[in-house]
Write a protein that holds these residues in place. Structure first.
Motif, PDB file in Angstrom:
ATOM      1  N   ALA A 327       0.931  -1.222  -0.089  1.00 51.97           N
ATOM      2  CA  ALA A 327       0.012  -0.197  -0.019  1.00 51.97           C
ATOM      3  C   ALA A 327       0.727   1.368  -0.045  1.00 51.97           C
ATOM      4  O   ALA A 327       1.945   1.200   0.640  1.00 51.97           O
ATOM      5  CB  ALA A 327      -0.949   0.069   0.999  1.00 51.97           C
ATOM      6  N   CYS A 328       0.566   2.373  -0.680  1.00 52.34           N
ATOM      7  CA  CYS A 328       1.024   3.510  -0.584  1.00 52.34           C
ATOM      8  C   CYS A 328       0.777   4.099   0.754  1.00 52.34           C
ATOM      9  O   CYS A 328      -0.321   4.042   1.476  1.00 52.34           O
ATOM     10  CB  CYS A 328       0.785   4.554  -1.846  1.00 52.34           C
ATOM     11  N   GLY A 329       1.629   5.181   1.202  1.00 46.37           N
ATOM     12  CA  GLY A 329       1.198   5.888   2.252  1.00 46.37           C
ATOM     13  C   GLY A 329      -0.064   6.822   2.273  1.00 46.37           C
ATOM     14  O   GLY A 329      -0.670   6.987   1.264  1.00 46.37           O
ATOM     15  N   PRO A 330      -0.369   7.408   3.666  1.00 51.71           N
ATOM     16  CA  PRO A 330      -1.939   8.020   3.609  1.00 51.71           C
ATOM     17  C   PRO A 330      -1.599   9.122   2.617  1.00 51.71           C
ATOM     18  O   PRO A 330      -0.442  10.021   2.735  1.00 51.71           O
ATOM     19  CB  PRO A 330      -1.852   8.290   5.109  1.00 51.71           C
ATOM     20  N   GLY A 331      -2.452   9.500   1.938  1.00 54.27           N
ATOM     21  CA  GLY A 331      -2.454  10.803   1.221  1.00 54.27           C
ATOM     22  C   GLY A 331      -1.935  10.709  -0.062  1.00 54.27           C
ATOM     23  O   GLY A 331      -1.770  11.595  -1.025  1.00 54.27           O
ATOM     24  N   THR A 332      -1.141   9.487  -0.324  1.00 54.67           N
ATOM     25  CA  THR A 332      -0.364   9.472  -1.524  1.00 54.67           C
ATOM     26  C   THR A 332      -1.173   8.330  -2.438  1.00 54.67           C
ATOM     27  O   THR A 332      -1.955   7.434  -2.115  1.00 54.67           O
ATOM     28  CB  THR A 332       0.924   8.926  -1.303  1.00 54.67           C
ATOM     29  N   VAL A 333      -0.633   8.208  -3.782  1.00 52.83           N
ATOM     30  CA  VAL A 333      -1.381   7.276  -4.909  1.00 52.83           C
ATOM     31  C   VAL A 333      -0.059   7.026  -5.553  1.00 52.83           C
ATOM     32  O   VAL A 333       1.038   7.446  -5.810  1.00 52.83           O
ATOM     33  CB  VAL A 333      -2.502   7.814  -5.850  1.00 52.83           C
ATOM     34  N   CYS A 334      -0.297   5.815  -6.216  1.00 57.18           N
ATOM     35  CA  CYS A 334       0.801   5.061  -7.206  1.00 57.18           C
ATOM     36  C   CYS A 334       0.599   5.727  -8.434  1.00 57.18           C
ATOM     37  O   CYS A 334      -0.107   5.768  -8.862  1.00 57.18           O
ATOM     38  CB  CYS A 334       0.667   3.762  -7.093  1.00 57.18           C
ATOM     39  N   GLN A 335       1.975   6.126  -8.702  1.00 59.75           N
ATOM     40  CA  GLN A 335       2.012   6.653 -10.379  1.00 59.75           C
ATOM     41  C   GLN A 335       3.248   5.826 -11.048  1.00 59.75           C
ATOM     42  O   GLN A 335       4.358   5.906 -10.458  1.00 59.75           O
ATOM     43  CB  GLN A 335       2.594   8.046 -10.253  1.00 59.75           C
ATOM     44  N   GLN A 336       2.718   5.313 -12.114  1.00 59.18           N
ATOM     45  CA  GLN A 336       3.974   4.533 -12.933  1.00 59.18           C
ATOM     46  C   GLN A 336       4.652   5.526 -13.790  1.00 59.18           C
ATOM     47  O   GLN A 336       4.333   6.057 -14.591  1.00 59.18           O
ATOM     48  CB  GLN A 336       2.998   3.583 -13.881  1.00 59.18           C
TER      49      GLN A 336
END
Length: 347
Positions: A327-336
């Motif tokens: 999981a990404c951290g709180p408030g962040t999203v995965c970007q390729q």
């Protein structure tokens, strides 16, 4: 479950056992407990005061287990030989799917408590070798069980080394996890099939295995570019790092939270920061080292990363198999950021 023949280090349950070495005050009466997630993959790295078994290359050996242990409906067992106290180990026998049983079972009581197989004819002679048993259970908590015994090996053929599949330690720090089988006994088999070959030899016991992902000293640092929207971060009082585990040579995959070193470029209360993510052996990964070629027919390239659906986290390719989700951290999203790399940035 615990191994009694050859006698695991400091087991109180073996028919015969050597005296305890200096500094070891008592036998290990909890020897059948699982191995903790972090640290060594063995209950003890201190050797018996003398070997507990003498084997001959090419001859049959019998491995026995104490009755009464929780058998967790079976699972995958590896049996391996090491000459450097378990730092590198080559598998000499495997019992996949149904270890401790004769087939699928929902029982917690073992049907099979001993295994006999021929020691490879080209296994080198040594007066200081180790035999290792590794078990990943089919049902219950995701656990790892191991035993290590000090043995001697005779071989009149003059073999200097042995090449076999590297022993691996799923459900332990750095090795990923095998999900609960839930009736599918093929679960996790690809991890063992895709394990690299390793050469073990009593002549170069200090040499690490020839696969970078299994090097316990490797620490990789990557810099994550600041997100488009600046955030205010108060630098921590100190950076925390986690020392690599002792007694094994893990891969780079893990589900633990990453360690960050945060350096503010201006006043602490109102600064835009550059975050450097340092991948320790206990950290999850946000970028990957250059991928290496995967085995023919693999579903992905070893070392590659990909965002999952919804971009809430990502997966890493481990020997051709996509790992469980990080999981990404709180408030962040995965970007390729490229076909094989990702970053978790501010949403």
């Amino acid at each position: 479950m615990d191994m009694t023949e050859p006698c695991s280090r400091f087991s109180p349950y073996c028919a015969t056992r050597p005296p305890l070495p200096a500094g070891i005050l008592d036998y290990d009466y909890s020897i059948n407990n699982p191995i903790p997630y972090d640290g060594s993959v063995f209950k003890s790295e201190i050797q018996w005061t003398k070997p507990v078994a003498s084997w001959t290359a090419g001859q049959p050996v019998t491995i026995k287990f104490r009755p009464g242990g929780a058998a967790h409906s079976g699972g995958h067992c590896q049996f391996a030989i090491s000459y450097d106290n378990g730092k590198t180990a080559a598998v000499v026998h495997k019992v996949m799917k149904y270890c401790f049983f004769n087939g699928p079972s929902d029982s917690n009581v073992a049907d099979v408590l001993e295994y006999t197989f021929d020691l490879p004819a080209d296994i080198p002679a040594s007066s200081n070798a180790q035999f290792i048993w590794i078990w990943n259970n089919a049902i219950g908590n995701r656990e790892l069980y191991t035993g290590i015994a000090d043995i001697t090996i005779a071989n009149s053929g003059g073999s200097k080394s042995y090449t076999g599949k590297s022993a691996i330690y799923p459900n332990h720090e750095g090795y990923g996890s095998i999900p609960e089988f839930n009736g599918d006994y093929n679960t996790g088999l690809s991890l063992f099939e895709n394990a690299p070959n390793v050469v073990v030899s009593p002549g170069d016991s200090a040499a690490p295995p020839p696969v970078p992902e299994y090097s316990s000293s490797a620490v990789e640092s990557k810099t994550v570019a600041p997100p488009a929207e600046s955030k205010t971060v108060t630098p921590p009082a100190e950076s925390k790092t986690v020392a690599p585990p002792v007694g094994h040579t893990p891969t780079s995959q893990s589900s633990a939270e990453p360690t960050f070193e945060v350096t503010a470029t201006g006043p602490p209360a109102e600064s835009t920061v550059e975050v450097t993510a340092t991948k320790h052996l206990t950290d999850s990964v946000y970028t990957s080292s250059a991928p290496t070629a995967a085995p023919t027919g693999s579903a992905c390239t070893h070392g590659a990363l990909q965002c999952i659906s919804g971009n809430a986290g990502f997966q890493e390719c481990v020997w051709g198999v996509w790992s469980a989700t990080f999981a990404c951290g709180p408030g962040t999203v995965c970007q390729q950021t490229s076909p094989d790399a990702v970053v978790c940035g501010w949403a």
